[in-house]
Design a protein around this motif. Structure first.
Motif, PDB file in Angstrom:
ATOM      1  N   PRO A  53      44.894  38.678  38.500  1.00 46.78           N
ATOM      2  CA  PRO A  53      45.222  38.204  39.854  1.00 46.78           C
ATOM      3  C   PRO A  53      45.503  36.710  39.836  1.00 46.78           C
ATOM      4  CG  PRO A  53      42.857  38.424  39.613  1.00 46.78           C
ATOM      5  CD  PRO A  53      43.451  38.903  38.315  1.00 46.78           C
ATOM      6  N   ALA A 106      44.147  41.334  45.837  1.00 45.55           N
ATOM      7  CA  ALA A 106      42.867  40.847  45.315  1.00 45.55           C
ATOM      8  C   ALA A 106      41.909  42.026  45.137  1.00 45.55           C
ATOM      9  CB  ALA A 106      42.270  39.806  46.255  1.00 45.55           C
ATOM     10  N   ALA A 109      42.797  43.919  42.033  1.00 47.79           N
ATOM     11  CA  ALA A 109      42.301  43.258  40.823  1.00 47.79           C
ATOM     12  C   ALA A 109      40.800  43.434  40.690  1.00 47.79           C
ATOM     13  CB  ALA A 109      42.659  41.778  40.849  1.00 47.79           C
ATOM     14  N   LEU A 110      40.085  43.272  41.794  1.00 48.45           N
ATOM     15  CA  LEU A 110      38.628  43.386  41.787  1.00 48.45           C
ATOM     16  C   LEU A 110      38.212  44.784  41.334  1.00 48.45           C
ATOM     17  CD1 LEU A 110      35.804  42.276  42.586  1.00 48.45           C
ATOM     18  CD2 LEU A 110      36.228  43.120  44.873  1.00 48.45           C
ATOM     19  N   LYS A 113      38.663  45.503  37.628  1.00 51.34           N
ATOM     20  CA  LYS A 113      37.637  44.908  36.769  1.00 51.34           C
ATOM     21  C   LYS A 113      36.279  45.571  36.999  1.00 51.34           C
ATOM     22  CE  LYS A 113      39.590  40.269  37.090  1.00 51.34           C
ATOM     23  NZ  LYS A 113      40.423  39.979  35.909  1.00 51.34           N
ATOM     24  N   ARG A 124      31.797  38.096  47.052  1.00 50.80           N
ATOM     25  CA  ARG A 124      32.023  36.991  46.115  1.00 50.80           C
ATOM     26  C   ARG A 124      33.355  37.148  45.390  1.00 50.80           C
ATOM     27  NH1 ARG A 124      26.269  35.077  43.530  1.00 50.80           N
ATOM     28  NH2 ARG A 124      25.475  34.282  45.513  1.00 50.80           N
ATOM     29  N   GLY A 125      33.747  38.387  45.147  1.00 52.70           N
ATOM     30  CA  GLY A 125      34.993  38.619  44.410  1.00 52.70           C
ATOM     31  C   GLY A 125      36.225  38.250  45.201  1.00 52.70           C
ATOM     32  N   VAL A 127      36.399  35.745  47.588  1.00 53.13           N
ATOM     33  CA  VAL A 127      36.335  34.453  48.276  1.00 53.13           C
ATOM     34  C   VAL A 127      37.663  33.709  48.233  1.00 53.13           C
ATOM     35  CG1 VAL A 127      33.881  33.937  48.146  1.00 53.13           C
ATOM     36  CG2 VAL A 127      35.351  33.322  46.239  1.00 53.13           C
ATOM     37  N   GLY A 128      38.554  34.108  47.329  1.00 50.32           N
ATOM     38  CA  GLY A 128      39.839  33.438  47.244  1.00 50.32           C
ATOM     39  C   GLY A 128      40.820  33.865  48.321  1.00 50.32           C
ATOM     40  N   ASN A 129      40.403  34.738  49.215  1.00 48.40           N
ATOM     41  CA  ASN A 129      41.302  35.231  50.274  1.00 48.40           C
ATOM     42  C   ASN A 129      40.684  35.010  51.651  1.00 48.40           C
ATOM     43  OD1 ASN A 129      41.797  36.952  47.693  1.00 48.40           O
ATOM     44  ND2 ASN A 129      43.632  37.241  48.926  1.00 48.40           N
TER      45      ASN A 129
END
Lengths: 154, 295
Positions: A53, A106, A109-110, A113, A124-125, A127-129
Motif C-alpha cells: 500500500p 488500505a 492491504a491490511l 497482511k 492502528r492499521g 491510521v493513514g486514512n
C-alpha cells in the motif's frame, strides 16, 4: 514510462515531478483515486504498488515505471463488487465517499497482511486514512465484515 | 493540489554512480529513497532541489545482515520490513518496536530507516533508538567511506554532520545480549502521529541483578535527540526499583529544551518527557523481571 495499472499497460511521457496520483488520474484516466490533502496525511490517494500500500501522492510516477499498480477500479470484476466493497456498502461505511477508495485499498492491504485483524489492529492499521464524515465506526465494522466474507465465514 | 517545482531526475544503478552525481551537483541536490518526507516538502516547495538522485534502482541497498555482534541495515530497507524482520525482532527488538509506531502502513511501505535518520527530524522515532544504542552510520562519497557514530551524527533540527556530497549507505545497530533489555515509548495524539515526546531506554544487568549500564535517549524535546546522561548515572550501580526509576525519570527534564507548538506547550512536553521515561523504564524493568535478570 510504462506501468501496468489493473493489469493493463499504460504508457506515457511524463515530467519527473508528475506524482503517481496524477498519473493514475490523468494519464490512465482512472479518477477513483482521489487527492485530498497536500501533506500526505489523508490517504485518499492510497493504491497498491507491487503488492504494497502506497500513498500515490507521495511517489513520483517515474518511480512506478515497470511496476504493477492496483487501484479501486481494479477491485470489482465485471460489475461484481469485491467483498471489501460489499462490506463497506452493507455496513454504511461511506457518506460523501471521498475517502472511500483510499479506505478500501488500505483495508485490502491490511487484510492481505493480516486476514483476521482485531479491532485495535484495524484502528492502528488504517491510521493513514482520514474520514471527515463517518466517525470511523462503520468503517471498522466494514473491515471486520470484509475479513469474514473473504474467509468465507459469513 | 500542489506539486513540486521542476527538477532533473537521476536514477543511478550503483552507489558509486550515486556518489558521483552527488559530488557533481553538490549543493543543489537531494537523495530520494522513501521520499515520505522529501516529496511532501517538495510539493509544498519548502525544498526545491534542482537535482533529485533516486537510489531506488539500487536494490542491493536493501538488506538486514547479522554480523559479529551487530546488525547491518542497508539504506533502502523499508520501515515496514524492519517492523516485521525476524532477524531484528530477535537481535534488536526495540528497533522493530519503534518502526511499528511510525506514521502509517502506507508511509512505512516506502519510508526507510536510513532516510529517516538522515532527515534528522527532531521528533523522528528511530533517532532515540539510534542514539541510545550507539548506532553507526556508514557515509559514502567519491572520497571513500567513513563511519559516523550516532552521537556525532545528529547536529540539529533537520541537520546532520554529513558533508553535502555524502550519502549514508548503511547503519549498524548492536545485537542486544541476554543481559540487556531495551524499550521504546512514544506519546502522540493519535497512533503514528509525530511524537510529542519519544524515549528509548536500555538497561544492562550484572549476574547479581545490579544495573551495570543505562541509556536514556529523548526525542522531540530539543532541536535534536538527546541522551539523559545524568539520569542514566542515577540508575547505574543500583538494584533498580520503582523509586530509583522515578528519580531517574524526574531528572530527564534537565536535558529538555522543548518549544511550545501545536503538539504541546513547553511545560507539557517537559512533564511528559518525565512520564514517558518512567513508562519506558518500567517496561524495561518488567521485561527484566520476567527474564529473571533482577534477582
Amino acid at each position: 514510462m510504462k506501468v501496468r495499472v489493473n493489469g493493463e499497460e499504460v504508457e506515457a511521457e511524463v515530467e519527473p515531478r508528475l506524482l503517481l496520483a496524477h498519473f493514475i488520474r490523468e494519464k490512465a484516466g482512472l479518477t477513483g483515486t482521489h487527492v485530498g490533502c497536500v501533506s500526505g496525511k489523508c490517504g485518499c490517494c492510497t493504491v497498491i504498488v507491487d503488492g504494497e500500500p502506497v500513498k500515490s501522492c507521495m511517489m513520483f510516477s517515474v518511480q512506478a515505471n515497470g511496476s504493477d499498480v492496483l487501484t479501486i477500479e481494479g477491485l470489482g470484476k465485471d460489475g461484481t463488487m469485491h467483498p471489501i466493497q460489499e462490506a463497506f456498502w452493507e455496513s454504511d461505511a461511506l457518506e460523501c465517499g471521498f475517502c472511500t477508495p483510499g479506505m478500501i485499498m488500505a483495508a485490502y492491504a491490511l487484510l492481505n497482511k493480516n486476514p483476521t485483524p482485531t479491532e485495535q489492529e484495524i484502528r492502528r492499521g488504517m491510521v493513514g486514512n482520514l474520514c471527515r464524515c463517518t466517525g470511523y465506526l462503520n468503517i471498522i465494522k466494514a473491515v471486520q465484515s470484509a475479513s469474514e466474507k473473504i474467509r468465507g465465514v459469513k | 493540489m500542489l506539486f513540486p517545482a521542476r527538477f532533473e531526475y537521476h536514477a543511478p544503478a550503483s552507489v558509486k554512480e550515486a556518489a558521483h552525481l552527488l559530488h557533481e551537483y553538490n549543493e543543489d541536490v537531494r537523495v530520494l529513497a522513501g521520499g515520505q518526507s522529501l516529496i511532501p516538502m517538495m510539493k509544498l516547495r519548502v525544498l526545491r532541489p534542482k537535482h533529485v538522485i533516486d537510489i531506488n534502482q539500487i536494490p542491493e541497498l536493501s538488506y538486514v545482515k547479522k554480523t559479529n555482534g551487530g546488525l547491518k541495515i542497508g539504506a533502502l530497507t523499508r520501515e515496514s520490513l524492519i517492523e516485521r524482520s525476524e532477524t531484528i525482532l530477535d537481535a534488536c527488538p526495540v528497533l522493530a518496536e519503534a518502526s511499528g509506531e511510525i506514521a502509517d502502513m502506507q508511509i512505512r511501505s516506502r519510508g526507510t530507516l536510513v532516510g529517516s535518520l538522515c532527515n534528522a527530524d527532531p521528533s523522528a522515532d528511530y533517532a532515540p533508538v539510534a542514539l541510545a544504542l550507539d548506532a553507526k552510520m556508514e557515509a559514502f562519497s567519491t572520497k571513500g567511506s567513513r563511519t559516523i557514530e550516532a552521537k556525532d551524527f545528529f547536529a540539529g533540527s533537520f541537520s546532520t554532520s554529513l558533508e553535502p556530497d555524502e550519502l549514508v549507505t548503511e547503519v549498524e545497530f548492536p545485537e542486544l545480549g541476554k543481559d540487556t533489555v531495551a524499550s521504546f515509548a512514544k506519546l502522540s495524539r493519535s497512533f503514528g502521529d509525530f511524537a510529542i515526546v519519544n524515549v528509548a531506554s536500555l538497561l544492562r544487568f550484572s549476574d547479581d541483578g545490579i544495573c551495570k549500564d543505562a541509556r536514556i535517549a529523548l526525542g522531540a524535546v530539543a532541536s535534536t535527540v538527546r541522551r539523559a546522561r545524568e539520569a542514566e548515572k542515577i540508575l547505574v550501580g543500583k538494584k533498580l526499583d520503582e523509586r530509583v526509576v522515578r528519580d531517574a525519570s524526574e531528572n530527564v527534564t534537565g536535558v529538555c529544551e522543548a518549544t511550545s507548538d501545536i503538539r504541546g506547550s513547553k511545560e507539557y512536553k517537559t512533564e511528559m518527557a518525565m512520564v514517558m521515561t518512567k513508562i519506558s523504564l518500567t517496561r524495561v524493568l518488567e521485561e527484566a523481571r520476567s527474564r529473571r535478570l533482577l534477582k
